[in-house]
Design a protein around this motif. Structure first.
Motif, mmCIF file in Angstrom:
data_model
loop_
_atom_site.group_PDB
_atom_site.id
_atom_site.type_symbol
_atom_site.label_atom_id
_atom_site.label_comp_id
_atom_site.label_asym_id
_atom_site.label_seq_id
_atom_site.Cartn_x
_atom_site.Cartn_y
_atom_site.Cartn_z
ATOM 1 N N LEU A 15 -12.124 58.865 37.595
ATOM 2 C CA LEU A 15 -11.042 60.012 37.680
ATOM 3 C C LEU A 15 -11.087 60.494 38.889
ATOM 4 O O LEU A 15 -9.824 60.776 39.622
ATOM 5 C CB LEU A 15 -11.338 60.936 36.715
ATOM 6 C CG LEU A 15 -10.995 60.889 35.250
ATOM 7 C CD1 LEU A 15 -11.680 62.132 34.579
ATOM 8 C CD2 LEU A 15 -9.699 60.444 35.103
ATOM 9 N N ASP A 16 -12.065 60.830 39.680
ATOM 10 C CA ASP A 16 -11.981 61.489 41.009
ATOM 11 C C ASP A 16 -11.732 60.714 42.200
ATOM 12 O O ASP A 16 -12.112 59.704 42.742
ATOM 13 C CB ASP A 16 -13.541 61.872 41.238
ATOM 14 C CG ASP A 16 -13.612 62.734 42.792
ATOM 15 O OD1 ASP A 16 -12.488 62.945 43.008
ATOM 16 O OD2 ASP A 16 -14.499 63.072 43.147
ATOM 17 N N ARG A 17 -10.101 60.765 42.619
ATOM 18 C CA ARG A 17 -9.696 60.064 43.605
ATOM 19 C C ARG A 17 -9.285 61.456 44.561
ATOM 20 O O ARG A 17 -8.284 61.125 45.486
ATOM 21 C CB ARG A 17 -8.637 59.300 43.274
ATOM 22 C CG ARG A 17 -8.725 58.055 42.369
ATOM 23 C CD ARG A 17 -9.679 56.975 42.992
ATOM 24 N NE ARG A 17 -9.756 56.197 42.307
ATOM 25 C CZ ARG A 17 -10.902 55.750 41.748
ATOM 26 N NH1 ARG A 17 -12.062 56.508 41.981
ATOM 27 N NH2 ARG A 17 -11.156 54.756 41.075
ATOM 28 N N ALA A 18 -9.738 62.626 44.551
ATOM 29 C CA ALA A 18 -9.332 63.762 45.351
ATOM 30 C C ALA A 18 -9.891 63.412 46.778
ATOM 31 O O ALA A 18 -10.860 62.896 47.135
ATOM 32 C CB ALA A 18 -9.870 64.857 44.848
ATOM 33 N N SER A 19 -8.956 63.911 47.861
ATOM 34 C CA SER A 19 -9.183 63.722 49.057
ATOM 35 C C SER A 19 -9.847 64.731 49.658
ATOM 36 O O SER A 19 -10.483 64.582 50.887
ATOM 37 C CB SER A 19 -7.638 63.511 49.832
ATOM 38 O OG SER A 19 -6.950 62.482 49.420
ATOM 39 N N THR A 20 -9.875 66.035 49.125
ATOM 40 C CA THR A 20 -10.778 67.108 49.793
ATOM 41 C C THR A 20 -11.600 67.606 48.639
ATOM 42 O O THR A 20 -11.724 67.481 47.411
ATOM 43 C CB THR A 20 -9.943 68.374 49.982
ATOM 44 O OG1 THR A 20 -9.221 68.551 48.799
ATOM 45 C CG2 THR A 20 -8.537 67.584 51.097
ATOM 46 N N PRO A 21 -12.821 68.531 49.280
ATOM 47 C CA PRO A 21 -13.542 69.157 48.301
ATOM 48 C C PRO A 21 -12.902 70.151 47.364
ATOM 49 O O PRO A 21 -13.256 69.994 46.139
ATOM 50 C CB PRO A 21 -14.438 69.886 49.417
ATOM 51 C CG PRO A 21 -14.561 69.132 50.599
ATOM 52 C CD PRO A 21 -13.064 68.511 50.741
#
Length: 102
Positions: A15-21
């Motif tokens: 799921l985690d495709r985030a670009s930032t913290p």
């Protein structure tokens, strides 16, 4: 932490495709506290549609966001430091008052 060479079976990894913290923290918040109100769910789905639309510029935005510092964490640290300074000032004032200094 993932073990090198081990098969990744954790849902979070997929799921985690985030670009930032900040994005990671927000996604974790959303996953652990899902929406239950139908209007809120529809609103979020509409926002995702807007972000994924043909003229959204989401890829360019992701590149720009990666370059930003973790502002949420920095603001939290500043706030915690401010609270600590206030508490120290209150403690010093109480000590001075006990000693009879004004």
């Amino acid at each position: 932490l993932p073990i090198p060479g081990a098969e990744v079976t954790c849902l979070w990894h997929h799921l985690d495709r985030a670009s930032t913290p900040f994005g990671r923290r927000l996604l974790r918040w959303w996953v652990t506290r899902p929406l239950v109100n139908a209007a809120d769910i529809e609103g979020r789905l509409d926002a995702v549609d807007d972000l994924l639309g043909p003229a959204s510029g989401i890829l360019d935005l992701g590149h720009k966001l990666r370059k930003l510092p973790d502002l949420e964490r920095k603001i939290t640290r500043i706030h915690a430091h401010s609270l600590a300074s206030q508490a120290q000032g209150v403690a010093e004032a109480a000590t001075a008052q006990k000693k009879g200094v004004k």
